[in-house]
Design a protein around this motif. Structure first.
Motif, short mmCIF file in Angstrom:
data_model
loop_
_atom_site.label_atom_id
_atom_site.label_comp_id
_atom_site.label_asym_id
_atom_site.label_seq_id
_atom_site.Cartn_x
_atom_site.Cartn_y
_atom_site.Cartn_z
N GLU A 70 8.85 3.35 -6.51
CA GLU A 70 10.05 3.15 -5.61
C GLU A 70 9.59 2.48 -4.21
O GLU A 70 10.11 1.82 -3.78
CB GLU A 70 10.86 4.25 -5.72
N GLU A 71 8.37 3.28 -3.99
CA GLU A 71 8.09 2.88 -2.37
C GLU A 71 7.22 1.55 -2.53
O GLU A 71 7.82 0.62 -1.50
CB GLU A 71 6.89 3.92 -2.01
N ALA A 72 6.67 0.92 -3.59
CA ALA A 72 6.28 -0.11 -3.74
C ALA A 72 7.20 -1.21 -3.84
O ALA A 72 7.33 -2.30 -3.10
CB ALA A 72 5.38 -0.40 -5.20
N TYR A 123 0.69 -1.04 0.03
CA TYR A 123 -0.06 -0.01 0.14
C TYR A 123 0.82 1.28 -0.09
O TYR A 123 1.27 1.77 1.10
CB TYR A 123 -0.83 -0.01 1.27
N PRO A 124 1.42 1.60 -1.16
CA PRO A 124 2.30 2.78 -1.33
C PRO A 124 1.52 4.04 -1.13
O PRO A 124 0.19 4.26 -1.71
CB PRO A 124 3.00 2.72 -2.84
N ILE A 125 2.05 5.00 -0.52
CA ILE A 125 1.65 6.23 -0.19
C ILE A 125 2.95 7.14 -0.40
O ILE A 125 3.83 7.32 0.21
CB ILE A 125 1.18 6.60 1.28
N VAL A 126 2.32 8.12 -1.47
CA VAL A 126 3.39 9.13 -1.91
C VAL A 126 2.71 10.56 -1.88
O VAL A 126 1.63 10.74 -2.31
CB VAL A 126 4.13 8.80 -3.50
N ASP A 127 3.57 11.48 -1.10
CA ASP A 127 2.87 12.86 -1.10
C ASP A 127 1.55 12.77 -0.53
O ASP A 127 0.55 13.78 -1.02
CB ASP A 127 2.79 13.51 -2.44
N ALA A 162 5.94 12.16 -13.96
CA ALA A 162 6.81 11.01 -13.95
C ALA A 162 7.46 10.98 -12.64
O ALA A 162 7.78 9.80 -12.04
CB ALA A 162 7.82 11.33 -15.04
N SER A 163 7.65 12.07 -11.81
CA SER A 163 8.36 11.95 -10.72
C SER A 163 7.43 11.25 -9.43
O SER A 163 7.75 10.53 -8.71
CB SER A 163 8.79 13.41 -10.15
N LEU A 164 6.17 11.56 -9.77
CA LEU A 164 4.99 10.96 -8.71
C LEU A 164 5.18 9.46 -8.97
O LEU A 164 5.13 8.55 -8.05
CB LEU A 164 3.74 11.48 -9.01
N LEU A 165 5.01 8.99 -10.42
CA LEU A 165 5.02 7.63 -10.65
C LEU A 165 6.26 7.09 -10.25
O LEU A 165 6.29 5.68 -9.64
CB LEU A 165 4.55 7.50 -12.09
#
Length: 285
Positions: free
Chosen positions: A60-62, A27-31, A52-55
């Protein structure tokens, strides 16, 4: 050996597709964005650096969550890619061995009502709406490598070989409509915000959009595709049996049971691509 480490610590659950196995789901969470919000960005990707940065950070978190799993370390201990491929085949064969004995009694136990079947279809809609999208970056601008062509063949078949009626996402939408489910277009904000779709059902689809729009990450992509394809056929057989109990059209799963088979289908093709990738790149040096 990340190529297959991603795949070998993965399992298909009966409710959601997940790269993380059944112990702890990814369960990746970014920003502060939920997977459904990342999915909406990815499915409408315009090539902007912020997108692209968000994806990339979501991916990377996943991957960090996958690498933290004990099974990842176990898989990394294999000494060669062929040992890992053999291990993946063993896992797939173990799943396949359940197919001959999976009949009405077992199907009814796994799917005790039509409501259960329909809810699973509902929650698998985000993933199956982007079927094959995860391989969109494998076609190079110059002369392709053999492993790229093998993955491109999988993508081409998943996306219908130029025919709408054979496109897997289209077949899925026909299934949802046949049981009375109606969704906005996949690209619409209303689809990602749909209240009847669980947040968890967007985890893998968001990863698919990241794979589709970010170049590189070839070992990780190959490993993830190996997971999808090698475990698909037995899962599809079981699900088709469950749908038949309640007179729900099993065509989507019947197609996948065939096309993903381990002898000469996508399951065999992706493992061949992995071996060729290792043999033909500096990664295998």
């Amino acid at each position: 050996m990340l190529v297959l480490s991603v795949a070998s610590c993965s399992q298909i659950s009966s409710q959601y597709f997940t790269l993380g196995g059944n112990d702890t789901r990814l369960y990746p969470i970014v920003d502060g964005l939920k997977p459904r919000e990342v999915f909406h960005v990815g499915i409408n990707f315009r090539g902007e650096e912020a997108e692209a940065s968000l994806l990339r950070r979501y991916l990377e978190e996943a991957l960090a969550q996958v690498r933290a799993k004990p099974k990842f370390a176990e898989a990394a201990a294999f000494g060669s890619v062929r040992q890992l491929v053999s291990h993946i085949r063993t896992l797939a064969d173990a799943e396949m061995s359940t197919v001959p004995t999976y009949r009405e009694e077992a199907a009814r136990k796994d799917a005790p009502s039509k409501d259960v079947v329909c809810e699973r279809i509902r929650q698998e809609t985000p993933a199956n709406s982007v079927d094959g999208m995860w391989a969109n970056t494998f076609t190079p601008t110059s002369v392709p490598k053999r492993w790229q062509l093998l993955v491109e063949k999988i993508r081409w078949e998943e996306q219908g070989e130029g025919e709408l009626e054979k496109n897997h996402a289209y077949i899925w939408r026909q299934l949802t409509r046949s049981i009375g489910l109606r969704f906005p277009q996949t690209e619409d904000a209303a689809f990602a915000a749909h209240a009847e779709l669980a947040d968890e059902s967007f985890v893998n689809p968001a990863l698919a959009t990241a794979f589709a729009n970010l170049h590189g990450y070839w070992p990780e992509k190959l490993g993830a595709i190996a997971y999808f394809e090698t475990m698909s056929s037995p899962f599809s057989h079981r699900t088709a049996q469950q749908l038949r109990l309640y007179a729900v059209d099993p065509s989507f799963y019947v197609v996948h049971r065939s096309i993903d088979n381990a002898k000469n289908g996508h399951a065999a093709t992706i493992l061949e691509a992995i071996v060729d990738y290792i043999d033909s790149t500096a990664y295998g040096a």
